[in-house]
Design a protein around this motif. Structure first.
Motif, PDB file in Angstrom:
ATOM      1  N   SER A  86      29.560  28.404  43.183  1.00  0.00           N
ATOM      2  CA  SER A  86      29.401  29.137  41.922  1.00  0.00           C
ATOM      3  C   SER A  86      29.785  30.609  42.040  1.00  0.00           C
ATOM      4  O   SER A  86      29.673  31.350  41.070  1.00  0.00           O
ATOM      5  N   GLN A  87      30.241  31.022  43.191  1.00  0.00           N
ATOM      6  CA  GLN A  87      30.581  32.425  43.428  1.00  0.00           C
ATOM      7  C   GLN A  87      32.021  32.738  43.035  1.00  0.00           C
ATOM      8  O   GLN A  87      32.908  31.895  43.220  1.00  0.00           O
ATOM      9  N   PRO A  88      32.286  33.963  42.566  1.00  0.00           N
ATOM     10  CA  PRO A  88      33.680  34.406  42.487  1.00  0.00           C
ATOM     11  C   PRO A  88      34.236  34.462  43.911  1.00  0.00           C
ATOM     12  O   PRO A  88      33.547  34.929  44.828  1.00  0.00           O
ATOM     13  N   LEU A  89      35.438  33.945  44.087  1.00  0.00           N
ATOM     14  CA  LEU A  89      36.056  33.905  45.409  1.00  0.00           C
ATOM     15  C   LEU A  89      37.364  34.669  45.405  1.00  0.00           C
ATOM     16  O   LEU A  89      38.105  34.639  44.412  1.00  0.00           O
ATOM     17  N   ARG A 109      46.772  25.345  45.007  1.00  0.00           N
ATOM     18  CA  ARG A 109      46.459  23.907  44.948  1.00  0.00           C
ATOM     19  C   ARG A 109      44.964  23.642  44.859  1.00  0.00           C
ATOM     20  O   ARG A 109      44.541  22.551  44.503  1.00  0.00           O
ATOM     21  N   PHE A 110      44.154  24.646  45.198  1.00  0.00           N
ATOM     22  CA  PHE A 110      42.702  24.486  45.209  1.00  0.00           C
ATOM     23  C   PHE A 110      42.020  25.220  44.060  1.00  0.00           C
ATOM     24  O   PHE A 110      40.806  25.263  43.994  1.00  0.00           O
ATOM     25  N   GLY A 111      42.820  25.794  43.159  1.00  0.00           N
ATOM     26  CA  GLY A 111      42.259  26.472  41.997  1.00  0.00           C
ATOM     27  C   GLY A 111      42.297  27.986  42.051  1.00  0.00           C
ATOM     28  O   GLY A 111      41.839  28.643  41.117  1.00  0.00           O
ATOM     29  N   PHE A 112      42.819  28.559  43.108  1.00  0.00           N
ATOM     30  CA  PHE A 112      42.957  30.015  43.169  1.00  0.00           C
ATOM     31  C   PHE A 112      44.133  30.440  42.295  1.00  0.00           C
ATOM     32  O   PHE A 112      45.145  29.747  42.217  1.00  0.00           O
ATOM     33  N   GLU A 113      43.968  31.586  41.647  1.00  0.00           N
ATOM     34  CA  GLU A 113      44.988  32.121  40.741  1.00  0.00           C
ATOM     35  C   GLU A 113      45.305  33.561  41.123  1.00  0.00           C
ATOM     36  O   GLU A 113      44.460  34.239  41.727  1.00  0.00           O
ATOM     37  N   PRO A 114      46.502  34.038  40.743  1.00  0.00           N
ATOM     38  CA  PRO A 114      46.819  35.449  41.017  1.00  0.00           C
ATOM     39  C   PRO A 114      45.725  36.353  40.452  1.00  0.00           C
ATOM     40  O   PRO A 114      45.179  36.103  39.383  1.00  0.00           O
ATOM     41  N   CYS A 115      45.428  37.400  41.185  1.00  0.00           N
ATOM     42  CA  CYS A 115      44.335  38.300  40.830  1.00  0.00           C
ATOM     43  C   CYS A 115      44.889  39.687  40.517  1.00  0.00           C
ATOM     44  O   CYS A 115      45.505  40.317  41.373  1.00  0.00           O
ATOM     45  N   LEU A 128      44.474  36.424  45.613  1.00  0.00           N
ATOM     46  CA  LEU A 128      44.145  35.377  44.644  1.00  0.00           C
ATOM     47  C   LEU A 128      42.640  35.319  44.447  1.00  0.00           C
ATOM     48  O   LEU A 128      41.872  35.763  45.305  1.00  0.00           O
ATOM     49  N   SER A 129      42.237  34.734  43.319  1.00  0.00           N
ATOM     50  CA  SER A 129      40.802  34.598  43.063  1.00  0.00           C
ATOM     51  C   SER A 129      40.506  33.294  42.350  1.00  0.00           C
ATOM     52  O   SER A 129      41.394  32.637  41.814  1.00  0.00           O
ATOM     53  N   MET A 130      39.233  32.971  42.334  1.00  0.00           N
ATOM     54  CA  MET A 130      38.711  31.794  41.648  1.00  0.00           C
ATOM     55  C   MET A 130      37.376  32.207  41.035  1.00  0.00           C
ATOM     56  O   MET A 130      36.598  32.910  41.685  1.00  0.00           O
ATOM     57  N   ARG A 131      37.142  31.810  39.790  1.00  0.00           N
ATOM     58  CA  ARG A 131      35.902  32.157  39.081  1.00  0.00           C
ATOM     59  C   ARG A 131      35.705  33.665  38.980  1.00  0.00           C
ATOM     60  O   ARG A 131      34.595  34.177  39.030  1.00  0.00           O
ATOM     61  N   ASN A 132      36.780  34.394  38.840  1.00  0.00           N
ATOM     62  CA  ASN A 132      36.744  35.848  38.782  1.00  0.00           C
ATOM     63  C   ASN A 132      36.780  36.298  37.325  1.00  0.00           C
ATOM     64  O   ASN A 132      37.778  36.137  36.653  1.00  0.00           O
TER      65      ASN A 132
END
Length: 174
Positions: free
Chosen positions: A103-106, A117-123, A138-142
């Motif tokens: 549940s954390q921003p990564l 491929r794992f859900g990370f997007e340009p940040c 890259l980030s996820m849930r950011n």
């Protein structure tokens, strides 16, 4: 192959794995050892196969000033003889399902083609101090809307200086 939390007994195996996965750099092994020596909070897992560490992943705190704003994925490594077999992907998917991570921003500084491929997007924000123009950040849930320079644990800058200019290499990924 067994994925487990890293134990004190398996630390030397992880340091050896990091030296083998990043043969032109001592940075990753020195970083993880300093994080351990200094008692930093690390969420970390290792893949053990026939008594040998064949893959490793770690998450450390990300900071907005003094406040924790998420986690940094770094480093991640797979032993050269096990690369290309899906071991790293399996370990990353496993880690992303863990309660401390899910549940954390990564944030990750790495190869966009791999981590997307794992859900990370340009940040775009926050700004990574180690990546000019956030080209590989890259980030996820950011959900960050304001611009700031994201902080890392001090060991990221006090470990031996990294060699080369890219953060992912054929022999390992961060």
């Amino acid at each position: 192959m067994k994925i487990q939390r890293l134990t004190t007994e398996n630390r030397p195996k992880v340091y050896a794995l990091l030296r083998g996965a990043f043969p032109s750099s001592d940075y990753e092994a020195a970083l993880v050892q300093k994080l351990h020596d200094n008692g930093r909070v690390i969420h970390e897992w290792v893949c053990i196969h026939t008594g040998k560490a064949i893959a490793y992943i770690a998450f450390t705190n990300a900071y907005h000033g003094r406040d924790i704003c998420g986690l940094h994925l770094a480093p991640m490594a797979v032993a050269p003889e096990f690369q290309g077999r899906g071991v790293g992907s399996e370990l990353l998917r496993f880690a992303l399902r863990q309660e401390a991570i899910s549940s954390q921003p990564l944030f990750v500084l790495g190869e966009p083609g791999y981590y997307s491929r794992f859900g990370f997007e340009p940040c775009r924000v926050p700004i990574c101090p180690f990546d000019k123009n956030n080209a590989h950040f890259l980030s996820m849930r950011n959900a960050t809307a304001t611009s700031f320079v994201v902080g890392y644990e001090p060991e990221f800058t006090t470990a031996a200086a990294p060699t080369g200019t890219t953060r992912s290499r054929k022999r390992g990924r961060r």
